[in-house]
Design a protein around this motif. Sequence first.
Motif, PDB file in Angstrom:
ATOM      1  N   GLN A   1     -12.993 -31.623 -26.366  1.00 26.93           N
ATOM      2  CA  GLN A   1     -11.835 -31.911 -26.755  1.00 26.93           C
ATOM      3  C   GLN A   1     -11.426 -32.987 -27.652  1.00 26.93           C
ATOM      4  O   GLN A   1     -10.549 -32.863 -28.669  1.00 26.93           O
ATOM      5  N   GLN A   2     -12.267 -34.114 -27.790  1.00 23.15           N
ATOM      6  CA  GLN A   2     -12.013 -35.123 -28.723  1.00 23.15           C
ATOM      7  C   GLN A   2     -12.165 -34.664 -30.266  1.00 23.15           C
ATOM      8  O   GLN A   2     -11.912 -35.234 -31.032  1.00 23.15           O
TER       9      GLN A   2
ATOM     10  N   ARG B   1      -9.058 -33.642 -31.791  1.00 23.67           N
ATOM     11  CA  ARG B   1      -7.967 -34.771 -31.568  1.00 23.67           C
ATOM     12  C   ARG B   1      -7.513 -35.379 -32.908  1.00 23.67           C
ATOM     13  O   ARG B   1      -8.611 -35.719 -33.387  1.00 23.67           O
TER      14      ARG B   1
ATOM     15  N   ASP C   1      -4.966 -37.912 -32.845  1.00 27.08           N
ATOM     16  CA  ASP C   1      -4.128 -38.743 -32.298  1.00 27.08           C
ATOM     17  C   ASP C   1      -4.056 -40.140 -32.203  1.00 27.08           C
ATOM     18  O   ASP C   1      -3.308 -40.861 -31.428  1.00 27.08           O
TER      19      ASP C   1
ATOM     20  N   SER D   1      -9.298 -39.796 -35.156  1.00 23.64           N
ATOM     21  CA  SER D   1      -9.945 -40.209 -33.615  1.00 23.64           C
ATOM     22  C   SER D   1     -11.193 -40.682 -33.810  1.00 23.64           C
ATOM     23  O   SER D   1     -11.943 -40.574 -34.894  1.00 23.64           O
TER      24      SER D   1
END
Length: 228
Positions: free
Chosen positions: A33-34, A37, A39, A117
């Motif tokens: 998931q990272q 990202r 964000d 990120s």
Amino acid sequence: MRQLILNIRPHVECRLDNFVPGDNADLLAALAQQLARRDGSVLYLWGEAGSGRSHLLHAAVAAAHQRPAQFIAADAWQTPIETDGALIVVDDVQATDAEAQGDIFRALIRARDLQSSLIIAGDAPAHRLPIRDDVSSRIAQGLTFEIKPLADEQKAATLLQHARSRGMTVGPEIVNYLLRHGRRDLPWLMAVLDALDEASLSLSRPVTLPLLRDIIKDATPAQTDNNA
């Protein structure tokens, strides 16, 4: 014979799909998931030497398709890139010096504005890292996972399964010697078995402990120093 052995050294391609998860399924899901990202978030992974920290970080950079990605090791520090959407990956944060820690702090601060990120790895929980408090506290604000190492029994079973998949006949003495004298990370151990199989075929010799010792002894420093 020695030249043949030197030409068949263990090599590990760091990929997420060749990291044996063991009890780290949630960690691998968070890592995947990272990668997507942008964000400003940070994922922190920590574990003992041989737990696979460096393997996972190199694999993350390799899997970061369609975005800039930078791997930085503490012993070969580079200033993190300031590119929109970048993935910054830092290994062995516990070994970074004051200048590097300043760079990490700035990268953490600017990550949200840059839609970047970070993935950072170390050998201890963030609050126990021997680095600046403002850096460790920023890291601790992110998602944290301990990399849980495989037990020797799990490693032995995986190595035997890997050998069978190659059609190798490997006795328990081979696996036991590998676990006692090889590096602790499983991908490297599996790569040694691959090299042992290739040497056995090239030299028309059976898979034996003396041949295994030659493989391990002649592995180059560059292939044996990345044991995290």
